[in-house]
Design a protein around this motif. Structure first.
Motif, PDB file in Angstrom:
ATOM      1  N   MET A  23      15.677   2.513  -4.020  1.00 56.72           N
ATOM      2  CA  MET A  23      14.666   1.475  -3.910  1.00 56.72           C
ATOM      3  C   MET A  23      13.315   2.010  -4.378  1.00 56.72           C
ATOM      4  N   VAL A  24      12.590   1.209  -5.146  1.00 59.63           N
ATOM      5  CA  VAL A  24      11.212   1.509  -5.505  1.00 59.63           C
ATOM      6  C   VAL A  24      10.324   0.700  -4.579  1.00 59.63           C
ATOM      7  N   ILE A  25       9.496   1.378  -3.788  1.00 65.16           N
ATOM      8  CA  ILE A  25       8.691   0.710  -2.776  1.00 65.16           C
ATOM      9  C   ILE A  25       7.333   0.337  -3.358  1.00 65.16           C
ATOM     10  N   ARG A  26       6.975  -0.942  -3.222  1.00 67.47           N
ATOM     11  CA  ARG A  26       5.690  -1.434  -3.681  1.00 67.47           C
ATOM     12  C   ARG A  26       4.915  -2.024  -2.505  1.00 67.47           C
ATOM     13  N   GLU A  27       3.628  -1.768  -2.478  1.00 73.11           N
ATOM     14  CA  GLU A  27       2.801  -2.355  -1.432  1.00 73.11           C
ATOM     15  C   GLU A  27       2.525  -3.816  -1.758  1.00 73.11           C
ATOM     16  N   PHE A  55       4.852   2.980  14.497  1.00 69.03           N
ATOM     17  CA  PHE A  55       3.559   2.288  14.524  1.00 69.03           C
ATOM     18  C   PHE A  55       2.424   3.253  14.215  1.00 69.03           C
ATOM     19  N   LEU A  56       2.601   4.511  14.636  1.00 69.18           N
ATOM     20  CA  LEU A  56       1.550   5.516  14.488  1.00 69.18           C
ATOM     21  C   LEU A  56       1.640   6.275  13.170  1.00 69.18           C
ATOM     22  N   ASP A  57       2.852   6.725  12.804  1.00 68.83           N
ATOM     23  CA  ASP A  57       2.981   7.568  11.605  1.00 68.83           C
ATOM     24  C   ASP A  57       3.540   6.838  10.392  1.00 68.83           C
ATOM     25  N   ASP A  91       5.475  -4.364   6.651  1.00 69.97           N
ATOM     26  CA  ASP A  91       4.752  -4.181   5.406  1.00 69.97           C
ATOM     27  C   ASP A  91       4.974  -2.740   4.941  1.00 69.97           C
ATOM     28  N   THR A  92       4.702  -2.459   3.677  1.00 70.97           N
ATOM     29  CA  THR A  92       4.876  -1.126   3.124  1.00 70.97           C
ATOM     30  C   THR A  92       3.615  -0.706   2.391  1.00 70.97           C
ATOM     31  N   THR A  93       3.157   0.513   2.630  1.00 71.06           N
ATOM     32  CA  THR A  93       1.968   1.016   1.961  1.00 71.06           C
ATOM     33  C   THR A  93       2.343   1.659   0.632  1.00 71.06           C
ATOM     34  N   SER A  94       1.341   1.938  -0.176  1.00 70.44           N
ATOM     35  CA  SER A  94       1.590   2.502  -1.509  1.00 70.44           C
ATOM     36  C   SER A  94       2.200   3.894  -1.456  1.00 70.44           C
ATOM     37  N   GLY A 118       4.546   4.762   0.652  1.00 72.62           N
ATOM     38  CA  GLY A 118       5.896   4.682   1.209  1.00 72.62           C
ATOM     39  C   GLY A 118       5.981   4.596   2.713  1.00 72.62           C
ATOM     40  N   LYS A 119       4.862   4.445   3.404  1.00 70.79           N
ATOM     41  CA  LYS A 119       4.887   4.300   4.854  1.00 70.79           C
ATOM     42  C   LYS A 119       5.036   2.831   5.221  1.00 70.79           C
TER      43      LYS A 119
END
Length: 357
Positions: free
Chosen positions: A13-17, A95-97, A112-115, A117-118
């Motif tokens: 998977m390629v993760i996009r924000e 939630f934290l990391d 949601d996903t950040t740029s 990968g979090k």
């Protein structure tokens, strides 16, 4: 869900924000929806599609129910797979990391996903998850998960105490997941890895009248705290009386020997007045009872140095972001102000010019 799950298991998977809404007033004008506060946007993770779903809910409840079906199926699948105490602690820790490996695959689509990968929690999706886990998960965390769920809901519903509920939510998540903070809760994780946690319990009576709900004095509350039946233990208290003095949250930490250490937190959305940080009684309270007392500002100063004023520890912006973690630092009053920035007149706005600084 099934085709998606199979795809996730068999393909890289390629993760996009996701593109997010960055202005509350623009969202109200664009969607013509009944959002009344920037925190309503945060409830939907500032995600355009979820905000639009809130519009559909008002127009057609049946259509909205269909859109929520996938979420409910994902939650049910996770519940059926079974939840251990360790899995709940890992989920809360995400939630934290923002670690996606701590989240069951079926629940990743609810975040949601950040740029980088979090993952980042979306309250409108995670509130039902926590509610189901509280009802059907391990009994040990039933009450605490229910409390965290309630705090999330009050963050949106009760605008006047949103800041307090956000802080309390994060504090409880840190306690349950055993991911303490070196500033706000400076505990050794190895020493407290197996600690138990409670919220507003282990409270007795003083003179058969004073309780957590009608008490207004710090001294009386501390005298009513009873010893827990397990060590180590972290007891979190939120005084219930509107006029309770000095603190909004008090934490009692018991080490393995039963020794108690107290921390007090005064929470203000904006800045403190000097009178609120008066040294006379507050210094006496700190010396008599507390290890550290914190003046926690929702819009903290940007100074890189920690601030100590009149016996209070005042965390700075960087320390606040660290405490609230990947998920929570996007929901603080600083973010509310950014979302509510005036962009000038809009099609639905009666304002003719931006606010003056």
């Amino acid at each position: 869900l099934n085709p998606l799950s199979e795809f996730m298991e068999s393909r890289d998977m390629v993760i996009r924000e996701l593109p997010l809404i960055d202005n509350f007033r623009m969202a109200v004008g664009l969607y013509r929806c009944m959002l009344v506060d920037p925190k309503d946007l945060l409830h939907y993770g500032c995600i355009p599609g979820l905000v639009y779903e809130s519009v559909l809910e008002m127009q057609d409840a049946t259509m909205y129910g269909n859109l929520r079906k996938n979420r409910d199926v994902a939650i049910e699948n996770c519940i059926q797979d079974g939840w251990s105490e360790e899995l709940i602690e890992q989920l809360l820790g995400s939630f934290l990391d923002g670690n996606p490996d701590s989240v069951p695959p079926a629940l990743l689509q609810l975040m949601d996903t950040t740029s980088d990968g979090k993952v980042r929690w979306i309250p409108c999706n995670m509130i039902p998850v926590l509610r189901e886990l509280a009802a059907k998960g391990p009994r040990k965390y039933s009450y605490l998960l229910s409390t965290i769920c309630d705090c999330f809901k009050l963050f949106v519903v009760l605008k006047s105490v949103s800041w307090e509920n956000l802080f309390l939510t994060t504090l409880l998540i840190r306690c349950v997941s055993h991911r303490f903070d070196k500033v706000f809760l400076p505990l050794n994780e190895d020493s407290y890895r197996d600690c138990s946690v409670s919220f507003n319990v282990f409270i007795g009576l003083l003179d058969s009248e004073v309780t957590l709900w009608n008490n207004t004095k710090v001294d009386n509350l501390i005298r009513t705290i009873t010893v827990p039946n397990h060590f180590p233990h972290i007891a979190v208290y939120e005084p219930q009386h509107f006029y309770f003095e000095t603190f909004d949250v008090i934490v009692a930490v018991y080490d393995r020997s039963g020794k108690r250490t107290l921390y007090g937190y005064q929470l203000k959305e904006r800045r403190f007045r000097k009178k609120q940080l008066s040294p006379s009684r507050n210094e006496w309270i700190r010396e008599k009872w507390f290890e550290t007392i914190y003046a926690v500002r929702g819009q903290a100063g940007s100074s890189s140095a920690a601030e100590v004023s009149l016996s209070w520890r005042i965390p700075n912006e960087e320390e606040m972001d660290t405490f609230f973690g990947v998920g929570g630092h996007q929901w603080t009053p600083r973010r509310w102000a950014e979302l509510d920035a005036d962009l000038g007149p809009t099609p639905t706005s009666k304002r003719g010019r931006p606010k003056k600084d």
